[in-house]
Scaffold this motif. Structure first.
Motif, mmCIF file in Angstrom:
data_model
loop_
_atom_site.group_PDB
_atom_site.id
_atom_site.type_symbol
_atom_site.label_atom_id
_atom_site.label_comp_id
_atom_site.label_asym_id
_atom_site.label_seq_id
_atom_site.Cartn_x
_atom_site.Cartn_y
_atom_site.Cartn_z
ATOM 1 N N ILE A 10 0.820 -1.218 0.000
ATOM 2 C CA ILE A 10 0.000 0.000 0.000
ATOM 3 C C ILE A 10 0.852 1.266 0.000
ATOM 4 C CG2 ILE A 10 -1.996 -1.090 1.080
ATOM 5 C CD1 ILE A 10 -1.107 0.125 3.740
ATOM 6 N N ARG A 11 2.136 1.150 0.299
ATOM 7 C CA ARG A 11 2.997 2.329 0.333
ATOM 8 C C ARG A 11 3.174 2.972 -1.040
ATOM 9 N NH1 ARG A 11 7.879 0.302 4.449
ATOM 10 N NH2 ARG A 11 6.513 -0.080 6.266
ATOM 11 N N VAL A 12 2.924 2.220 -2.103
ATOM 12 C CA VAL A 12 3.111 2.783 -3.446
ATOM 13 C C VAL A 12 1.823 3.387 -4.007
ATOM 14 C CG1 VAL A 12 4.966 1.148 -3.936
ATOM 15 C CG2 VAL A 12 2.629 0.607 -4.649
ATOM 16 N N LEU A 13 0.715 3.272 -3.292
ATOM 17 C CA LEU A 13 -0.552 3.794 -3.806
ATOM 18 C C LEU A 13 -0.501 5.282 -4.166
ATOM 19 C CD1 LEU A 13 -3.296 1.975 -1.693
ATOM 20 C CD2 LEU A 13 -2.954 1.857 -4.166
ATOM 21 N N PRO A 14 0.180 6.134 -3.371
ATOM 22 C CA PRO A 14 0.235 7.555 -3.757
ATOM 23 C C PRO A 14 0.861 7.788 -5.133
ATOM 24 C CG PRO A 14 0.872 7.308 -1.466
ATOM 25 C CD PRO A 14 0.773 5.920 -2.033
ATOM 26 N N LEU A 15 1.702 6.871 -5.599
ATOM 27 C CA LEU A 15 2.358 7.025 -6.897
ATOM 28 C C LEU A 15 1.410 6.754 -8.057
ATOM 29 C CD1 LEU A 15 5.751 5.197 -6.165
ATOM 30 C CD2 LEU A 15 5.221 7.621 -5.907
ATOM 31 N N LEU A 16 0.248 6.176 -7.759
ATOM 32 C CA LEU A 16 -0.695 5.795 -8.806
ATOM 33 C C LEU A 16 -1.855 6.777 -8.936
ATOM 34 C CD1 LEU A 16 0.930 3.178 -8.313
ATOM 35 C CD2 LEU A 16 -1.162 1.903 -8.761
ATOM 36 N N LYS A 17 -1.832 7.852 -8.165
ATOM 37 C CA LYS A 17 -2.948 8.802 -8.185
ATOM 38 C C LYS A 17 -2.938 9.656 -9.453
ATOM 39 C CE LYS A 17 -3.585 9.334 -3.177
ATOM 40 N NZ LYS A 17 -3.554 10.298 -2.035
ATOM 41 N N ASN A 18 -4.144 10.096 -9.826
ATOM 42 C CA ASN A 18 -4.341 11.064 -10.908
ATOM 43 C C ASN A 18 -3.790 10.599 -12.255
ATOM 44 O OD1 ASN A 18 -5.438 12.937 -8.991
ATOM 45 N ND2 ASN A 18 -3.344 13.494 -8.400
ATOM 46 N N GLN A 19 -4.040 9.315 -12.557
ATOM 47 C CA GLN A 19 -3.642 8.789 -13.859
ATOM 48 C C GLN A 19 -4.772 8.946 -14.875
ATOM 49 O OE1 GLN A 19 -0.419 7.639 -14.542
ATOM 50 N NE2 GLN A 19 -0.252 8.652 -12.564
ATOM 51 N N ALA A 20 -4.403 9.095 -16.126
ATOM 52 C CA ALA A 20 -5.406 9.247 -17.172
ATOM 53 C C ALA A 20 -6.046 7.903 -17.530
ATOM 54 C CB ALA A 20 -4.778 9.868 -18.413
ATOM 55 N N TYR A 21 -5.465 6.816 -17.053
ATOM 56 C CA TYR A 21 -6.026 5.486 -17.242
ATOM 57 C C TYR A 21 -5.891 4.735 -15.923
ATOM 58 C CZ TYR A 21 -1.113 4.112 -17.557
ATOM 59 O OH TYR A 21 0.221 3.933 -17.289
ATOM 60 N N GLU A 22 -6.677 3.705 -15.744
ATOM 61 C CA GLU A 22 -6.656 2.954 -14.502
ATOM 62 C C GLU A 22 -5.776 1.706 -14.652
ATOM 63 O OE1 GLU A 22 -7.714 4.106 -11.840
ATOM 64 O OE2 GLU A 22 -8.977 5.735 -12.570
ATOM 65 N N PRO A 23 -4.625 1.661 -13.963
ATOM 66 C CA PRO A 23 -3.765 0.474 -14.051
ATOM 67 C C PRO A 23 -4.287 -0.635 -13.137
ATOM 68 C CG PRO A 23 -2.770 2.095 -12.596
ATOM 69 C CD PRO A 23 -4.055 2.708 -13.117
ATOM 70 N N VAL A 24 -5.390 -1.256 -13.559
ATOM 71 C CA VAL A 24 -6.060 -2.246 -12.713
ATOM 72 C C VAL A 24 -5.143 -3.420 -12.414
ATOM 73 C CG1 VAL A 24 -8.109 -3.698 -12.494
ATOM 74 C CG2 VAL A 24 -8.266 -1.518 -13.692
ATOM 75 N N PHE A 25 -4.289 -3.776 -13.363
ATOM 76 C CA PHE A 25 -3.359 -4.886 -13.148
ATOM 77 C C PHE A 25 -2.415 -4.603 -11.980
ATOM 78 C CE2 PHE A 25 -1.251 -2.032 -16.092
ATOM 79 C CZ PHE A 25 0.049 -1.956 -15.614
ATOM 80 N N ALA A 26 -2.063 -3.319 -11.783
ATOM 81 C CA ALA A 26 -1.208 -2.951 -10.652
ATOM 82 C C ALA A 26 -2.004 -2.989 -9.348
ATOM 83 C CB ALA A 26 -0.611 -1.565 -10.874
ATOM 84 N N TYR A 27 -3.215 -2.459 -9.377
ATOM 85 C CA TYR A 27 -4.073 -2.518 -8.193
ATOM 86 C C TYR A 27 -4.336 -3.961 -7.775
ATOM 87 C CZ TYR A 27 -5.203 2.459 -8.762
ATOM 88 O OH TYR A 27 -5.140 3.825 -8.859
ATOM 89 N N SER A 28 -4.439 -4.859 -8.754
ATOM 90 C CA SER A 28 -4.735 -6.258 -8.428
ATOM 91 C C SER A 28 -3.622 -6.878 -7.588
ATOM 92 C CB SER A 28 -4.937 -7.069 -9.710
ATOM 93 O OG SER A 28 -3.720 -7.314 -10.381
ATOM 94 N N VAL A 29 -2.380 -6.448 -7.830
ATOM 95 C CA VAL A 29 -1.255 -6.923 -7.028
ATOM 96 C C VAL A 29 -1.273 -6.277 -5.647
ATOM 97 C CG1 VAL A 29 1.276 -6.975 -6.845
ATOM 98 C CG2 VAL A 29 0.166 -7.368 -9.061
ATOM 99 N N ILE A 30 -1.470 -4.965 -5.611
ATOM 100 C CA ILE A 30 -1.486 -4.236 -4.339
ATOM 101 C C ILE A 30 -2.596 -4.746 -3.425
ATOM 102 C CG2 ILE A 30 -1.828 -1.961 -3.294
ATOM 103 C CD1 ILE A 30 -0.611 -0.773 -5.881
ATOM 104 N N ASP A 31 -3.748 -5.093 -4.029
ATOM 105 C CA ASP A 31 -4.889 -5.604 -3.258
ATOM 106 C C ASP A 31 -4.792 -7.090 -2.970
ATOM 107 O OD1 ASP A 31 -5.914 -3.067 -3.374
ATOM 108 O OD2 ASP A 31 -7.476 -3.510 -4.844
#
Length: 281
Positions: A10-31
């Motif tokens: 979860i420490r990397v979540l701030p790096l994924l904010k405000n993207q023009a597309y949703e990197p769901v594959f990355a969220y799937s790992v974080i979650d």
């Protein structure tokens, strides 16, 4: 590189904010919905991260200011033993793309993806015009038996997406249209994370042009809405058929973004580039 433990993702979540597309594959790992790894430049307050989904989808996020870390990333990407047969490398900023592209020059090709935003009102309009399922076809929810049948008969890569049929049933979902115990059209969740579900629709050649992909996609979206999940769609920017299907299902094309692709089979690269008209660009 520093590899984070599962609890630290979860420490990397701030790096994924405000993207023009949703990197769901990355969220799937974080979650922890699907397997992968998370590398960072600093454990406590990461400024740059490489998120690796085991399926081959990678996200480089952050500012790329740590030269040592960037060199480690390049070393990781150049080592073919770290990948199955390919990887898709997404980045969060144009600056990062420039930094990594220079280091991977000649090793990857530049592709463009189209991202979409789901518009519920457009989907509701679609529902009023949906045709009934043609006679002799049957719509089914993907259960463990159907999932195993699908990955054995149609797409073995699902072994890299979901560890087992039970894993898919617990964390993913899908719908299929069957004809005499054969798949005609299937819409499965590719990645699930961050409150989103990526759509993967496949219609067997002999069953195309009957509106089946629209029907399986609509069933998938209905499931998303019922379970407070946002359906997510993206495809190659040159894939006009996929773009048309997305639009029909209620998605609005909003952004084309670049990514880097490596595949160990150069013939596959050549065929892909020709299929989606990259050779004419």
């Amino acid at each position: 590189m520093i590899e984070l433990s599962d609890e630290e993702y979860i420490r990397v979540l701030p790096l994924l904010k405000n993207q023009a597309y949703e990197p769901v594959f990355a969220y799937s790992v974080i979650d922890h919905n699907q397997s992968g790894k998370v590398f960072v430049d600093h454990r406590e307050n990461p400024a740059t991260s490489l998120i690796v989904n085991s399926y081959g989808q990678y996200l480089l996020a952050g500012n790329g200011s740590d030269e040592h870390f960037m060199n480690d990333i390049v070393e990781y990407l150049l080592n073919e033993q770290n990948h199955s047969t390919y990887y898709d490398l997404y980045v969060t900023t144009p600056e990062l793309l420039s930094l990594i592209s220079e280091r991977l020059a000649g090793r990857t090709v530049l592709l463009h993806r189209s991202s979409f935003t789901f518009d519920p009102s457009r989907f509701q309009n679609l529902k009023t015009t949906l045709k009934a399922l043609p006679e002799h076809y049957v719509m089914k929810s993907m259960d463990d038996t159907l999932f195993n049948k699908y990955r054995n008969e149609m797409d073995s890569s699902y072994d890299s997406l979901w560890n087992s049929s039970q894993h898919f049933i617990e964390r993913g979902f899908g719908y299929c249209i069957m004809m005499n115990d054969h798949f005609a059209s299937v819409c499965n969740s590719f990645f699930v994370g961050g409150g989103y579900a990526d759509i993967d629709i496949v219609t067997v050649d002999e069953y195309q042009k009957q509106g089946l992909a629209t029907l399986t996609g609509a069933a998938f979206i209905e499931h998303c809405l019922k379970h407070d999940v946002v359906p997510n769609y993206n495809c190659d920017a040159g894939n006009q058929r996929s773009i048309q299907l997305a639009t029909k299902l209620g998605f609005v094309r909003n952004y084309d973004f670049p990514m880097l692709w490596w595949h160990q089979d150069k013939i596959i690269i050549s065929n892909y580039l020709e299929k989606f008209n990259y050779s004419n660009q």
